[in-house]
Design a protein around this motif. Sequence first.
Motif, short mmCIF file in Angstrom:
data_model
loop_
_atom_site.label_atom_id
_atom_site.label_comp_id
_atom_site.label_asym_id
_atom_site.label_seq_id
_atom_site.Cartn_x
_atom_site.Cartn_y
_atom_site.Cartn_z
N LEU A 196 74.64 -66.60 62.62
CA LEU A 196 74.87 -65.43 63.53
C LEU A 196 73.46 -64.96 63.58
O LEU A 196 72.99 -64.31 64.36
CB LEU A 196 75.73 -64.53 63.04
N THR A 197 72.72 -64.72 62.14
CA THR A 197 71.64 -64.32 62.08
C THR A 197 70.48 -64.75 63.17
O THR A 197 69.63 -64.20 63.63
CB THR A 197 70.99 -64.31 60.81
N GLU A 198 70.55 -66.16 63.15
CA GLU A 198 69.54 -66.87 64.01
C GLU A 198 70.02 -66.89 65.39
O GLU A 198 69.15 -66.48 66.31
CB GLU A 198 69.89 -68.67 63.56
N LEU A 199 71.29 -66.94 65.83
CA LEU A 199 71.90 -66.64 67.36
C LEU A 199 71.55 -65.13 67.63
O LEU A 199 71.06 -65.02 68.91
CB LEU A 199 73.41 -66.97 67.07
N ILE A 200 71.83 -64.29 66.85
CA ILE A 200 71.29 -62.76 67.13
C ILE A 200 70.04 -62.70 67.53
O ILE A 200 69.62 -61.88 68.66
CB ILE A 200 71.88 -61.74 66.17
N LYS A 201 69.16 -63.40 66.93
CA LYS A 201 67.66 -63.18 67.16
C LYS A 201 67.30 -64.08 68.36
O LYS A 201 66.48 -63.55 69.30
CB LYS A 201 66.90 -63.97 65.91
N GLU A 202 67.75 -65.39 68.73
CA GLU A 202 67.79 -65.90 69.91
C GLU A 202 68.39 -65.05 70.93
O GLU A 202 67.60 -64.99 72.17
CB GLU A 202 68.44 -67.13 69.84
N THR A 203 69.37 -64.61 70.87
CA THR A 203 69.92 -63.75 72.14
C THR A 203 68.96 -62.32 72.27
O THR A 203 68.77 -61.98 73.48
CB THR A 203 71.27 -63.08 71.81
N ALA A 204 68.54 -61.68 71.04
CA ALA A 204 67.59 -60.65 71.53
C ALA A 204 66.30 -60.89 72.16
O ALA A 204 65.86 -60.26 72.85
CB ALA A 204 67.33 -59.86 69.75
N ASP A 205 65.72 -62.07 71.70
CA ASP A 205 64.68 -62.83 72.48
C ASP A 205 64.88 -63.04 73.88
O ASP A 205 64.18 -62.68 74.81
CB ASP A 205 64.09 -64.01 71.77
N ASP A 206 66.07 -63.47 74.25
CA ASP A 206 66.67 -63.76 75.61
C ASP A 206 66.68 -62.51 76.31
O ASP A 206 66.22 -62.33 77.44
CB ASP A 206 67.89 -64.64 75.70
N ILE A 207 67.29 -61.41 75.91
CA ILE A 207 67.45 -60.04 76.44
C ILE A 207 65.88 -59.52 76.72
O ILE A 207 65.78 -58.84 77.93
CB ILE A 207 68.11 -59.02 75.70
N GLN A 208 65.00 -59.55 75.77
CA GLN A 208 63.74 -58.89 75.74
C GLN A 208 63.03 -59.73 77.04
O GLN A 208 62.25 -59.09 77.80
CB GLN A 208 62.90 -59.24 74.53
N TYR B 262 75.32 -60.58 72.76
CA TYR B 262 74.80 -59.74 71.49
C TYR B 262 75.80 -58.82 70.99
O TYR B 262 75.67 -58.64 69.66
CB TYR B 262 73.63 -59.09 72.18
N ASP B 263 76.50 -58.10 71.54
CA ASP B 263 77.51 -57.16 71.03
C ASP B 263 78.58 -58.05 70.14
O ASP B 263 78.74 -57.46 69.01
CB ASP B 263 78.16 -56.24 72.16
N LEU B 264 79.07 -59.00 70.82
CA LEU B 264 80.19 -59.96 70.06
C LEU B 264 79.45 -60.34 68.90
O LEU B 264 80.14 -60.41 67.69
CB LEU B 264 80.35 -61.20 70.90
N GLN B 265 78.17 -60.84 68.79
CA GLN B 265 77.50 -61.36 67.64
C GLN B 265 77.36 -60.36 66.61
O GLN B 265 77.30 -60.82 65.52
CB GLN B 265 76.31 -62.28 68.15
#
Length: 579
Positions: A400-412, A321-324
């Motif tokens: 990246l916008t889509e990937l960041i949302k997916e990563t944030a969902d995974d973290i949540q 998430y930080d890298l993205q």
Amino acid sequence: MAFDGITVAAIAKELKEALTGGRITKIAQPETDELLLTIKTLDGALRLYISASASLPLIYLTDENKPSPMTAPNFCMLLRKHIGNGRITGVSQPGLERIIHLDIEHLDELGDLCKKKLIVEIMGKHSNIIFCDETYRIIDSIKHVNAQMSSIREVLPGREYFIPDTMAKLNPLTAAQEEFIQTLRDKPSPLGKAIYTSFTGISPVAAEEICWLSGLESHMTAKDLSLDMLAHLYRQFSYYMENVRLGRFQPLIYYDKNAPKEFSAIPLSHFTEYTFQEYDSISQVLKCYYATKNTLTRIRQKSTDLRHVVQISLERNRKKYDLQTRQLKDTENRDKYKVYGELINIYGYSLPAGSKELTALNYYTDQEITIPLDPTMTPQENSQKYFARYNKQKRTFEALTELIKETADDIQYLESISNALDIAMSEADLAQIKEELMQSGYIKRKFTKKKVKLTSKPMHYISGDGYHMYVGKNNLQNDELTFSFASGNDWWFHAKGAPGSHVIVKTNGDELPDRTFEDAGRLAAYYSKNRGSDKVEIDYVEKKHVKKPNGAKPGFVVYYTNYSLVIDSDISEIENVQD
């Protein structure tokens, strides 16, 4: 909390009231350092559990039995010979020592009345159970201590029993003001430490409480305080010890989240951040505290592998998430290159060959800007270069916008599993969390003939108004509660913006009272990552307005209209139903 002299005083009072006049009908020694006495009283049979374990010395009343070895140990046989069918005539505590004396009368072989003492020392690794005659001469002990083991005191048959005074501590029940003040002034250590190292039977937690009641910081020293302040400290010390002297005990357990933090025979007012539960007796406190503590320790050990999987995945996703996010930041100026390309197309025809820059009016802002050029390229080639850079960053931004949302969902999602591990109370709870991790692909499923049966159920509470409230322990239970168990007009609660449990209140078609909304809100706050906070924002809505997007992970829902409330996370007053 240490098993200090104050706790022992509460136990001694309880045993004196319950056992005095009772007759010992059974003596067992389940372990090498344990005794279990069955005592018949006017109120029925009671069991007294005594442990001289170095790691967990205890004494309390219990209704549970423990299996005994086929052959009774020698100490057990000795007690049966001497005090089997003996009558308990008194229970006492010398000073505020961690020692309890049981005075016992019995008839010897000739029918003569004899008196014995069973002395229980609750002193950590030095704990012991010592059997003496009425003159305090040791008959035997559950642990023998010879001169090689201790230069202070031998505990062997024939030796005289005495309490070793190795710390030269004062009796807090009899300490006068002048003695109290002078003792603290002679100690350079912080106030709290000076109290518990100077007076018998006072633990660090009790010393901290005395300082708190006095309005003084425990890290201060007595030399920093005036005589009036020290006199005030002594008065609070005396009030506190007066509760012990008069037997005014209020046994309770303090909880940090769902884990027992401390127990105490007297309320600890400085434990403001913890919830607590009161009990009728100190025996109930000790039994519940150590049983729960042992259960949680076992569950935490068994959950280590699951926690490791979740933690590794969380760290990996947080780094991703930080890298993205950094890469996305690099695309913030993408529109600038589009403007550069347009302006070069418009004004580039007048540029001389080999120009290194173009100054032109930006018609988007009505300001002049200077555009760097590659002198080896024509204006058209420079324009195409900027358009290509713009298009590349635009594509990167969208991806990246889509990937960041997916990563944030995974973290949540992983944080919600971490929260579920925090509130897991049984192996059945862990089995369901493991099943969820396998369904989500974080753990590989091992195909075996034996199928694991999932028996974990949601938690069940009843509000002060009598309405049934259910709390999911993990995401699978959250989905089951919200989309299978709840009806459309039932109410759904969840901590806002934090991993936590779904809470369902069954309305039975009624309009819920305000107090029930508050109770459900407290449950949602308590079973979330915001537990322990005085102010937790809770979203609540009728279940029919809660939806699950297609393909969403377990526990993930959406809602577009809701109410909110801000509530604390204290659930000590809410009735918990053990289904």
